[in-house]
Motif scaffolding. Structure first.
Motif, PDB file in Angstrom:
ATOM      1  N   LEU A 265       0.830  -1.201   0.000  1.00  0.00           N
ATOM      2  CA  LEU A 265       0.000   0.000   0.000  1.00  0.00           C
ATOM      3  C   LEU A 265       0.867   1.254   0.000  1.00  0.00           C
ATOM      4  O   LEU A 265       1.937   1.287   0.590  1.00  0.00           O
ATOM      5  CB  LEU A 265      -0.918  -0.005   1.230  1.00  0.00           C
ATOM      6  CG  LEU A 265      -1.803  -1.245   1.421  1.00  0.00           C
ATOM      7  CD1 LEU A 265      -2.613  -1.108   2.690  1.00  0.00           C
ATOM      8  CD2 LEU A 265      -2.721  -1.448   0.216  1.00  0.00           C
ATOM      9  N   ARG A 266       0.373   2.308  -0.688  1.00  0.00           N
ATOM     10  CA  ARG A 266       1.048   3.597  -0.721  1.00  0.00           C
ATOM     11  C   ARG A 266       0.054   4.683  -0.342  1.00  0.00           C
ATOM     12  O   ARG A 266      -1.085   4.683  -0.807  1.00  0.00           O
ATOM     13  CB  ARG A 266       1.614   3.891  -2.129  1.00  0.00           C
ATOM     14  CG  ARG A 266       2.692   2.924  -2.587  1.00  0.00           C
ATOM     15  CD  ARG A 266       3.966   3.068  -1.749  1.00  0.00           C
ATOM     16  NE  ARG A 266       5.060   2.230  -2.224  1.00  0.00           N
ATOM     17  CZ  ARG A 266       5.213   0.942  -1.898  1.00  0.00           C
ATOM     18  NH1 ARG A 266       4.314   0.349  -1.121  1.00  0.00           N
ATOM     19  NH2 ARG A 266       6.254   0.251  -2.354  1.00  0.00           N
ATOM     20  N   PHE A 267       0.517   5.647   0.515  1.00  0.00           N
ATOM     21  CA  PHE A 267      -0.348   6.721   0.978  1.00  0.00           C
ATOM     22  C   PHE A 267       0.380   8.042   0.917  1.00  0.00           C
ATOM     23  O   PHE A 267       1.604   8.095   1.052  1.00  0.00           O
ATOM     24  CB  PHE A 267      -0.757   6.525   2.451  1.00  0.00           C
ATOM     25  CG  PHE A 267      -1.536   5.280   2.706  1.00  0.00           C
ATOM     26  CD1 PHE A 267      -2.912   5.278   2.586  1.00  0.00           C
ATOM     27  CD2 PHE A 267      -0.896   4.119   3.098  1.00  0.00           C
ATOM     28  CE1 PHE A 267      -3.634   4.136   2.834  1.00  0.00           C
ATOM     29  CE2 PHE A 267      -1.609   2.974   3.349  1.00  0.00           C
ATOM     30  CZ  PHE A 267      -2.991   2.983   3.210  1.00  0.00           C
ATOM     31  N   ALA A 268      -0.381   9.129   0.781  1.00  0.00           N
ATOM     32  CA  ALA A 268       0.144  10.475   1.015  1.00  0.00           C
ATOM     33  C   ALA A 268      -0.472  10.951   2.318  1.00  0.00           C
ATOM     34  O   ALA A 268      -1.699  11.084   2.429  1.00  0.00           O
ATOM     35  CB  ALA A 268      -0.220  11.405  -0.131  1.00  0.00           C
ATOM     36  N   LEU A 269       0.379  11.147   3.346  1.00  0.00           N
ATOM     37  CA  LEU A 269      -0.091  11.548   4.671  1.00  0.00           C
ATOM     38  C   LEU A 269       0.669  12.783   5.138  1.00  0.00           C
ATOM     39  O   LEU A 269       1.822  12.976   4.752  1.00  0.00           O
ATOM     40  CB  LEU A 269       0.138  10.422   5.690  1.00  0.00           C
ATOM     41  CG  LEU A 269      -0.606   9.105   5.466  1.00  0.00           C
ATOM     42  CD1 LEU A 269      -0.076   8.051   6.426  1.00  0.00           C
ATOM     43  CD2 LEU A 269      -2.096   9.296   5.650  1.00  0.00           C
TER      44      LEU A 269
END
Length: 354
Positions: A265-269
Motif C-alpha cells: 500500500l502507498r499513501f500520502a499523509l
C-alpha cells in the motif's frame, strides 16, 4: 441553583509532587479555562489523581504554584479554596437523610439549618432528585447516590468542581446516562470541572479538552477530536481507543506531505515534521476495509470473525502483522479462513512518533 454561576480558570504553573524519591507528578504547566470540562485521562499510577488532589488542596505540591481565578491557592487548605470534590465512593453519611447529606457542608460552615435545607432542596432539584430528601442513602440506587454526591458538591457553589473516577461503581448503561447528566449540568451552570477517569469513552463523551497523562507527566492535551484523529505518539493513539500500530517507511517528503509505504500500500499523509525513513503508523480499525480476494489492496486472511450486532469485528493476518478491523454490519459474516484484500482509508491513518 442559578444558571448564572460561572466557573473560575485554574492555572498550574510548574506544579509537581514527590513522595521522598518517588515522583508522583513531574513539574508541569496546565491551564483549565473557566466554564470548561477538562478530563485527566491515563492508566493507573500516571499521576492524574495526585494532580486532582493538589487542585483540591488534599495534597500540597512539592514545587510550583496553583492559581484559581487570579488568586494563588498553593498554600491554602482545602477548606479555603471554594473547590468541591465528588469522590469515587460518594462518601455519603448512611445515618443521615439525603437532604441532611446535601445540607451538611452548609450547616458545618455556620449557615442556619433552615436556610441550608432550602439550598439543599434546590440542589437536589438541579440533579433531578426533587422529593427524595427524606430518604436514606441505602434506599437509593447507585445512580441516585451519585446524584446526591453531586448535589452536595454543587450546593456549596464551588468555583471548581472535581470528579475522581465518579462512575466506576455503576453498570455500563447507568454510566452512559450519568456521564450525559454530568456534562449537561456542567454546561447549564457554566461550571469549571476537572474530571479524572481511565475510561477513554467516558473522556471522549464529556470533555471540552482531554489531558492524557503517562509516567507522571502530560503525554498530550487537546480536544477529543484532536487526540483521536491526530495523536502525537503510539501511546496516545492506542490509549484513545482501538488502534493498529504498524511499521512503515516514509519514501519522500514534499510540501509537508509524506509518501508512505505499508507493504503493497502507498499513501500520502501529513508528514508532521518527520523525515524519510522508518516510521510508526497508526490505523484505526474502522479505517480498514475488506474486499474479496483479488481486489486491489494487500493480501490478508481472516483469523477471527465476531458478530457484534451493530457491526462485525475481524482479526486479519497480513504481511504487516495482525490487524483488528471493525466493519459495518453485513448480511453475512465473512467466515474465518477467508482470503481478503485489505485497503486503508487515509482519513483514519496517521503518522506518529514512537
Amino acid at each position: 441553583m442559578s444558571a448564572s454561576q460561572t466557573g473560575a480558570e485554574v492555572r498550574l504553573i510548574g506544579i509537581g509532587k514527590r513522595y521522598g524519591k518517588v515522583t508522583a507528578v513531574k513539574p508541569l504547566d496546565l491551564t483549565i479555562e473557566g466554564g470548561t470540562l477538562v478530563t485527566l485521562l491515563g492508566p493507573s499510577g500516571c499521576g492524574k489523581t495526585t494532580l486532582l488532589r493538589m487542585i483540591a488542596g488534599l495534597e500540597q505540591p512539592t514545587e510550583g504554584r496553583l492559581l484559581i481565578g487570579d488568586e494563588d491557592m498553593t498554600l491554602l487548605s482545602a477548606g479555603e479554596r471554594n473547590v468541591s470534590m465528588v469522590f469515587q465512593s460518594y462518601a455519603l453519611f448512611p445515618h443521615m437523610s439525603v437532604l441532611d447529606n446535601v445540607a451538611y457542608g452548609l450547616v458545618s460552615s455556620g449557615l442556619r439549618r433552615r436556610d441550608a435545607q432550602e439550598k439543599a432542596e434546590a440542589a437536589l432539584e438541579t440533579v433531578g432528585l426533587k422529593g427524595f430528601g427524606a430518604r436514606l442513602p441505602s434506599e437509593l440506587s447507585g445512580g441516585q447516590q451519585q446524584r446526591v454526591a453531586v448535589a452536595r458538591a454543587l450546593v456549596l457553589q464551588p468555583r471548581v468542581l472535581l470528579f475522581d473516577e465518579p462512575l466506576s461503581n455503576l453498570d455500563a448503561r447507568l454510566r452512559r446516562s450519568m456521564r450525559e447528566e454530568i456534562r449537561a449540568l456542567q454546561q447549564r451552570l457554566g461550571l469549571t470541572v476537572v474530571y479524572v477517569t481511565h475510561d477513554q469513552s467516558e473522556a471522549l463523551a464529556v470533555s471540552d479538552r482531554i489531558v492524557v497523562m503517562r509516567n507522571a507527566e502530560i503525554a498530550q492535551a487537546g480536544t477529543p477530536e484532536e487526540l483521536y484523529a491526530q495523536p502525537e505518539s503510539v501511546f496516545v493513539a492506542t490509549f484513545m481507543g482501538e488502534a493498529n500500530h504498524l511499521r512503515g517507511t516514509i519514501e519522500r517528503v514534499e510540501n509537508g506531505m509524506a509518501s508512505v509505504a505499508l507493504d503493497a500500500l502507498r499513501f500520502a499523509l501529513p508528514a508532521r515534521g518527520l523525515p524519510p525513513g522508518p516510521v510508526d503508523v497508526v490505523a484505526r480499525p474502522e479505517a480498514i476495509r475488506l474486499a474479496a480476494e483479488g481486489a486491489e489492496g494487500m493480501a490478508g486472511r481472516i483469523t477471527r470473525a465476531t458478530y457484534m450486532g451493530s457491526h462485525a469485528e475481524y482479526v486479519v493476518s497480513t504481511p504487516l502483522g495482525e490487524l483488528f478491523v471493525i466493519a459495518p454490519r453485513q448480511r453475512t459474516l465473512l467466515p474465518k479462513g477467508s482470503a481478503v484484500a485489505v485497503m486503508l482509508d487515509v482519513e483514519g491513518v496517521v503518522i506518529v512518533r514512537p
